[in-house]
Design an enzyme around this catalytic site. Sequence first.
Site: not given
Ligand code: 3HC
Length: 711
Positions: A72, A110, A113, A133
């Site tokens: 998400a 997500g 998911e 998450e």
């Molecule tokens: N939402 C919004 N922005 C995100 C994002 C997300 N889920 N994941 C990454 N980004 C953004 C980062 O903020 C960054 O932005 P920037 O360039 O402006 O700083 C850009 O994408 C690139 O991210 P990284 O620098 O972290 O890139 P990496 O290649 O080092 O890592 C990644 C990639 C492993 C995917 C890492 O970004 C990450 O762990 N992201 C979060 C993953 C996460 O927590 N997902 C779950 C979200 S909650 C959810 O899904 C709820 C659901 O259950 C309903």
Amino acid sequence: MSEANTGMSEATVVRFDVEDGIGVITVDYPPVNALGPGVSDGIIAALEKGEADPKVKAMVLMGAGRTFIAGADIRGFGKPRATPAKRTYDVMDQGNKPIVAAIHGYALGGGLENALGCHYRIAVPSAKVGLPEVQIGILPGGGGTQRLPRLIGPKLALEMIVSGRHVPAAEAKALGIIDDIIPGKDLRKEAIAWAKGIAEKRPLPRVRDRSEKLAEAKSDPGMFDAARKAYARKMRGQPAPEKCIQAVEAACTQPFDEGVATERRLFGELENSDEAKALRYAFFAEREINRVPGMPKDLKLPEIKTIAVVGAGTMGGGIAMSFSDAGLPVKLVDANPEVLAKGLARIKANYETSVKRGSLTQAEMDTRFGLITPIEKMEDIGDCDAVIEAVFERMDVKKDVFRQLDKVMKPEALLLTNTSALDIDEIAAVTTRPEKVAGTHYFVPANVMKLFEVVNASKTAPETLAAAMKLGRDINKVSGYAGNCDGFVANRSRIPFNLEQGLMIEEGALPQQIDKVMEGFGYPVGPFKVNDMSGLDVSYDTRKRRAAASPNYRGLPITDAIVEAGRLGQKTGAGWYRYEKGDRTPHVDPALETLIKATAEKLKIQQRTFTDDEILKRLLFGSINECCKILEEGKAIRASDIDVMWLHGFGFPRYRGGVMYWGDTIGAREIYNQIAVWHQRYGARWKPSELLRQLAESGGKLREAKADKLR
Ligand code: 3HC
């Protein structure tokens, strides 16, 4: 290939086309295909199009660019948003055509998911999947807590969801999350071919319909409490892990749709929790810290492929390990063969401990240890791209090493110093290449702590600074910018904490009370227990040196008396606590209290009692004030960088965001007022910073404070 125009307004973020009877849904929302505005709706529109098109026999869901779907859009959390009319997972479940998720990069949150809503999942070998998450204080809210236990069993699902770890493709296949691993040379082509292979298979394997793995919970009803126990210590003070467990429990006790409703309710309870807000802040702060303002866009960075570390002491050894752990070869130099041999033996022993603990295999240890080459002669590292000096922390010693390095290292090599406090300009001045000199400050233990403070001296070239920051990231550390000043940013901002810790003992607080307050706050171990681990003699010696140098220095006479009584910490069986032989468990020691009281009486030091609230504020407010001074002086870029430094350098509880983020939960005004009172009471060390005063007056946020100009 027939290019089908979806006619969707989201056509830019989700594409749909049909090739060879397979409908290909491509999410294209850079950088990581998060489920931002229009993405889920775009997927739904594409699914419906594929379902309605008789030419389409099966569908593939994939991501464009570097990854599948990272989850998400975290930026959308905590903001009002409409309940979606339809959810992708439900549309997938209701469809009659098989859908294959083709995963490269990451399928997280997500993203996974959505993949679990598909009928099949295939992945390239380098892909990673997970439900992380919990790390941002929430739980999977798109059916992940209901589908994953059905697919791999509740026990494994609990482990994945409560830890939030990323699972590599091979393991995901072994667990049953992924059906097949494909080479991934041409993801789209391979996915289409794979989908054709299952296009006619019926019934469609829907994860929601599977219940055989849930039986596991019936035969092992204690697994949920076991998970509660296993994670209790690690996740103390945070509501998300417990709710993750409750959601998986619901998967085992409720019908699917009810379980999904439970999951959604629990998700709603977490989204706006203080912890979730702080963890989201930490997530973005950790990305922001990489940005150094004013860097030329077309900067050409020197490539660093070969590294040497000078000094095979504890620090140098840890630094060498930080490279070998990241798979990089490193030369470890020490002119003293005995020190070199000892250093290598220490590294080996560290690795052996990891093997014994099971966190490293023997083969991994052999590879890592093999990457470290011991070297006795400085001349033999001349061709390395960069060298990190980690010799004794004394200016004359460092200067001597830098003079030698300047002579032996190839002209383009970077000369980096791991000093924790010395003036880098002074060190750089003895070389002919001050533009190639910077600080790279590690935190103890260097192979474990993630913070990598990069110090920009006055002549450091932007290329050197940027290359050093990249070097930190290449070894999986968090690089943070610091200006050249005493203690740089991290340690300097921490000094008031350490000082107040000692002074409060003089004034009557007891170590166990202070430790209890800080452990209750979220630190894994209280500061006095940490002191006992590292030994009380080091800071004692520093105090004695300072007292000798400056007659006005007051020092910490009660703490000194404790050291003089032979209580040096764990190594002598007593320090701030008492220890049984061969056991590191700290026990409160009445003898210590007696010693403190007797010394206070003898020295006529007045003591009093402290409230827990006062202890917490005395420890943290001084550091907040110092952070403001650091920003005011232009030595740090932004407050959130210092927060990240506290998270990764000092074990500050992540779910509290960082010291400045936490300060905002109190408010700059209240902090300023308290500091002003303490300034009157205790004198100069509590002089409020001008920036803090301004924030107090304007109602500004500490966490948003920035340096006007870097100096
Ligand atoms: N939402 C919004 N922005 C995100 C994002 C997300 N889920 N994941 C990454 N980004 C953004 C980062 O903020 C960054 O932005 P920037 O360039 O402006 O700083 C850009 O994408 C690139 O991210 P990284 O620098 O972290 O890139 P990496 O290649 O080092 O890592 C990644 C990639 C492993 C995917 C890492 O970004 C990450 O762990 N992201 C979060 C993953 C996460 O927590 N997902 C779950 C979200 S909650 C959810 O899904 C709820 C659901 O259950 C309903």
